[in-house]
Write a protein that holds these residues in place. Structure first.
Motif, PDB file in Angstrom:
ATOM      1  N   ALA A 125      -8.974  13.695  -1.465  1.00 55.05           N
ATOM      2  CA  ALA A 125      -7.748  14.059  -2.193  1.00 55.05           C
ATOM      3  C   ALA A 125      -7.120  15.322  -1.589  1.00 55.05           C
ATOM      4  O   ALA A 125      -5.903  15.391  -1.396  1.00 55.05           O
ATOM      5  CB  ALA A 125      -8.076  14.261  -3.672  1.00 55.05           C
ATOM      6  N   MET A 126      -7.956  16.315  -1.256  1.00 52.84           N
ATOM      7  CA  MET A 126      -7.433  17.567  -0.683  1.00 52.84           C
ATOM      8  C   MET A 126      -6.806  17.312   0.687  1.00 52.84           C
ATOM      9  O   MET A 126      -5.765  17.876   1.025  1.00 52.84           O
ATOM     10  CB  MET A 126      -8.557  18.603  -0.549  1.00 52.84           C
ATOM     11  CG  MET A 126      -9.008  19.152  -1.874  1.00 52.84           C
ATOM     12  SD  MET A 126     -10.354  20.322  -1.602  1.00 52.84           S
ATOM     13  CE  MET A 126     -11.046  20.415  -3.230  1.00 52.84           C
ATOM     14  N   TYR A 127      -7.444  16.445   1.464  1.00 51.36           N
ATOM     15  CA  TYR A 127      -6.887  16.098   2.781  1.00 51.36           C
ATOM     16  C   TYR A 127      -5.522  15.427   2.614  1.00 51.36           C
ATOM     17  O   TYR A 127      -4.548  15.803   3.283  1.00 51.36           O
ATOM     18  CB  TYR A 127      -7.877  15.188   3.532  1.00 51.36           C
ATOM     19  CG  TYR A 127      -7.251  14.464   4.692  1.00 51.36           C
ATOM     20  CD1 TYR A 127      -6.899  15.147   5.859  1.00 51.36           C
ATOM     21  CD2 TYR A 127      -6.991  13.093   4.629  1.00 51.36           C
ATOM     22  CE1 TYR A 127      -6.300  14.480   6.925  1.00 51.36           C
ATOM     23  CE2 TYR A 127      -6.399  12.423   5.678  1.00 51.36           C
ATOM     24  CZ  TYR A 127      -6.050  13.121   6.829  1.00 51.36           C
ATOM     25  OH  TYR A 127      -5.453  12.465   7.872  1.00 51.36           O
ATOM     26  N   LEU A 128      -5.433  14.446   1.701  1.00 55.80           N
ATOM     27  CA  LEU A 128      -4.158  13.733   1.525  1.00 55.80           C
ATOM     28  C   LEU A 128      -3.059  14.704   1.089  1.00 55.80           C
ATOM     29  O   LEU A 128      -1.940  14.649   1.583  1.00 55.80           O
ATOM     30  CB  LEU A 128      -4.297  12.600   0.494  1.00 55.80           C
ATOM     31  CG  LEU A 128      -5.239  11.445   0.866  1.00 55.80           C
ATOM     32  CD1 LEU A 128      -5.327  10.435  -0.280  1.00 55.80           C
ATOM     33  CD2 LEU A 128      -4.801  10.736   2.158  1.00 55.80           C
ATOM     34  N   LYS A 129      -3.417  15.637   0.174  1.00 52.04           N
ATOM     35  CA  LYS A 129      -2.423  16.608  -0.299  1.00 52.04           C
ATOM     36  C   LYS A 129      -2.007  17.587   0.813  1.00 52.04           C
ATOM     37  O   LYS A 129      -0.989  18.264   0.688  1.00 52.04           O
ATOM     38  CB  LYS A 129      -2.976  17.414  -1.484  1.00 52.04           C
ATOM     39  CG  LYS A 129      -3.297  16.594  -2.713  1.00 52.04           C
ATOM     40  CD  LYS A 129      -2.093  16.224  -3.534  1.00 52.04           C
ATOM     41  CE  LYS A 129      -1.664  17.335  -4.458  1.00 52.04           C
ATOM     42  NZ  LYS A 129      -0.509  16.922  -5.291  1.00 52.04           N
ATOM     43  N   SER A 130      -2.823  17.677   1.894  1.00 58.79           N
ATOM     44  CA  SER A 130      -2.515  18.613   2.984  1.00 58.79           C
ATOM     45  C   SER A 130      -1.762  17.939   4.129  1.00 58.79           C
ATOM     46  O   SER A 130      -1.435  18.594   5.121  1.00 58.79           O
ATOM     47  CB  SER A 130      -3.811  19.210   3.557  1.00 58.79           C
ATOM     48  OG  SER A 130      -4.620  19.710   2.534  1.00 58.79           O
ATOM     49  N   LEU A 131      -1.510  16.637   4.037  1.00 59.15           N
ATOM     50  CA  LEU A 131      -0.804  15.947   5.131  1.00 59.15           C
ATOM     51  C   LEU A 131       0.660  16.394   5.176  1.00 59.15           C
ATOM     52  O   LEU A 131       1.223  16.758   4.141  1.00 59.15           O
ATOM     53  CB  LEU A 131      -0.829  14.428   4.879  1.00 59.15           C
ATOM     54  CG  LEU A 131      -2.140  13.706   5.152  1.00 59.15           C
ATOM     55  CD1 LEU A 131      -2.060  12.273   4.627  1.00 59.15           C
ATOM     56  CD2 LEU A 131      -2.462  13.718   6.642  1.00 59.15           C
ATOM     57  N   ALA A 133       0.854  -1.202   0.000  1.00 59.88           N
ATOM     58  CA  ALA A 133       0.000   0.000   0.000  1.00 59.88           C
ATOM     59  C   ALA A 133       0.887   1.249   0.000  1.00 59.88           C
ATOM     60  O   ALA A 133       1.818   1.378   0.806  1.00 59.88           O
ATOM     61  CB  ALA A 133      -0.934  -0.022   1.199  1.00 59.88           C
ATOM     62  N   SER A 134       0.559   2.158  -0.919  1.00 64.47           N
ATOM     63  CA  SER A 134       1.412   3.318  -1.223  1.00 64.47           C
ATOM     64  C   SER A 134       1.481   4.332  -0.088  1.00 64.47           C
ATOM     65  O   SER A 134       0.578   4.415   0.748  1.00 64.47           O
ATOM     66  CB  SER A 134       0.848   4.050  -2.449  1.00 64.47           C
ATOM     67  OG  SER A 134       0.158   3.170  -3.288  1.00 64.47           O
ATOM     68  N   ASN A 135       2.532   5.140  -0.170  1.00 57.62           N
ATOM     69  CA  ASN A 135       2.676   6.287   0.722  1.00 57.62           C
ATOM     70  C   ASN A 135       1.689   7.362   0.239  1.00 57.62           C
ATOM     71  O   ASN A 135       1.798   7.855  -0.889  1.00 57.62           O
ATOM     72  CB  ASN A 135       4.129   6.781   0.628  1.00 57.62           C
ATOM     73  CG  ASN A 135       4.405   7.991   1.503  1.00 57.62           C
ATOM     74  OD1 ASN A 135       3.489   8.615   2.022  1.00 57.62           O
ATOM     75  ND2 ASN A 135       5.672   8.321   1.649  1.00 57.62           N
ATOM     76  N   LEU A 136       0.706   7.715   1.065  1.00 59.23           N
ATOM     77  CA  LEU A 136      -0.334   8.682   0.669  1.00 59.23           C
ATOM     78  C   LEU A 136      -0.030  10.101   1.152  1.00 59.23           C
ATOM     79  O   LEU A 136      -0.883  10.978   1.052  1.00 59.23           O
ATOM     80  CB  LEU A 136      -1.710   8.246   1.197  1.00 59.23           C
ATOM     81  CG  LEU A 136      -2.263   6.914   0.703  1.00 59.23           C
ATOM     82  CD1 LEU A 136      -3.664   6.667   1.271  1.00 59.23           C
ATOM     83  CD2 LEU A 136      -2.291   6.847  -0.828  1.00 59.23           C
ATOM     84  N   THR A 137       1.163  10.333   1.700  1.00 56.13           N
ATOM     85  CA  THR A 137       1.522  11.704   2.092  1.00 56.13           C
ATOM     86  C   THR A 137       2.181  12.392   0.883  1.00 56.13           C
ATOM     87  O   THR A 137       2.693  11.716  -0.004  1.00 56.13           O
ATOM     88  CB  THR A 137       2.482  11.727   3.308  1.00 56.13           C
ATOM     89  OG1 THR A 137       3.801  11.363   2.880  1.00 56.13           O
ATOM     90  CG2 THR A 137       2.010  10.811   4.429  1.00 56.13           C
ATOM     91  N   PRO A 138       2.168  13.738   0.871  1.00 51.53           N
ATOM     92  CA  PRO A 138       2.610  14.422  -0.358  1.00 51.53           C
ATOM     93  C   PRO A 138       4.128  14.516  -0.556  1.00 51.53           C
ATOM     94  O   PRO A 138       4.606  15.482  -1.145  1.00 51.53           O
ATOM     95  CB  PRO A 138       1.967  15.806  -0.242  1.00 51.53           C
ATOM     96  CG  PRO A 138       1.586  15.978   1.161  1.00 51.53           C
ATOM     97  CD  PRO A 138       1.568  14.654   1.838  1.00 51.53           C
TER      98      PRO A 138
END
Ligand code: HEC
Length: 204
Positions: free
Chosen positions: A166-172, A111-116
């Motif tokens: 998607a916006m939440y993940l991009k804001s991590l 499972a991929s790294n979902l942080t930006p």
């Protein structure tokens, strides 16, 4: 009259022959594995204030907690204990996707790294890329993902909710963490993996 004691020696001999035959010919791949408790559902971590509307980011966080994304996408969540500071930063333990009864070398996805993080995470993915992945399982190269990532279950999510995720993940906060490369069936996995699934016996 036929008494069982007269047949006991014969039964014992026949029984041990069966047992021997069983020992030499029967291989159960699951003997090589141990049973684990089901994955924990993890609360989604805080996002940093950024360029996206705060309500959308908060909604995204709520949905990511509710849908249990962290129980696959976090180190230590599948086996052991979640690693603090690595929430949603990908898993070094993979998930097998082929039949464990048929092969001892299954295909495995990590499972991929979902942080930006730009190098190891979703830093270079657009909101549209992420929404397509969540709703349709289509990766950034246009290929369909093997449904270990449960995108068929998310297909009916509202567009606004997928956008919020998607916006939440991009804001991590970005975490640099490279997950092992996926493994095709028949190849040897170099990092540990688990099996998910429901298996029905063919014997009726
Ligand atoms: C059952 C485990 C599991 C769950 C639950 C899960 N995923 Fe995944 N996800 C994966 C795996 C495995 C991959 C890697 C797929 C591949 O490499 O083909 C993945 C890939 C992804 C990707 C692609 C990342 C990239 O680098 O392109 C995104 C985005 C994603 N998941 C988001 C989510 C979100 C959001 C949720 C919750 C709503 C979620 N996932 C829940 C297992 C899971």
């Amino acid at each position: 009259m036929c008494r069982i004691s007269e047949f006991l020696p014969v039964l014992l001999i026949a029984g041990s022959a069966l047992l021997l035959a069983g020992c030499t010919s029967y291989y159960n791949p699951l003997d090589d594995y141990e049973q684990l408790e089901p994955a924990t559902i993890l609360a989604a971590p805080d996002a940093a204030p950024g360029s996206y509307p705060a309500e959308s980011v908060a909604r995204g966080r709520y949905l990511v907690s509710l849908l249990g994304c962290g129980s696959c996408h976090t180190d230590g969540a599948l086996v052991g204990a979640p690693v603090p500071g690595h929430e949603l930063a990908g898993s070094s333990v993979g998930i097998a996707y082929s039949n464990p009864m048929a092969t001892s070398r299954p295909g495995v996805l990590y499972a991929s790294n979902l942080t930006p993080d730009p190098a190891t995470g979703i830093g270079d993915r657009s909101l549209e890329d992420l929404v397509r992945m969540i709703r349709l399982g289509i990766d950034q190269h246009g290929g369909e993902t093997i449904p270990v990532m449960p995108w068929p279950a998310y297909a009916n999510i509202l567009e606004a909710d997928a956008q919020a995720i998607a916006m939440y993940l991009k804001s991590l906060p970005a975490v640099r963490h490279e997950v092992p490369a996926n493994v095709r069936p028949g190849q040897r996995a170099t990092a540990p993996f688990v099996y998910f699934g429901v298996y029905q016996s063919r014997q009726r």
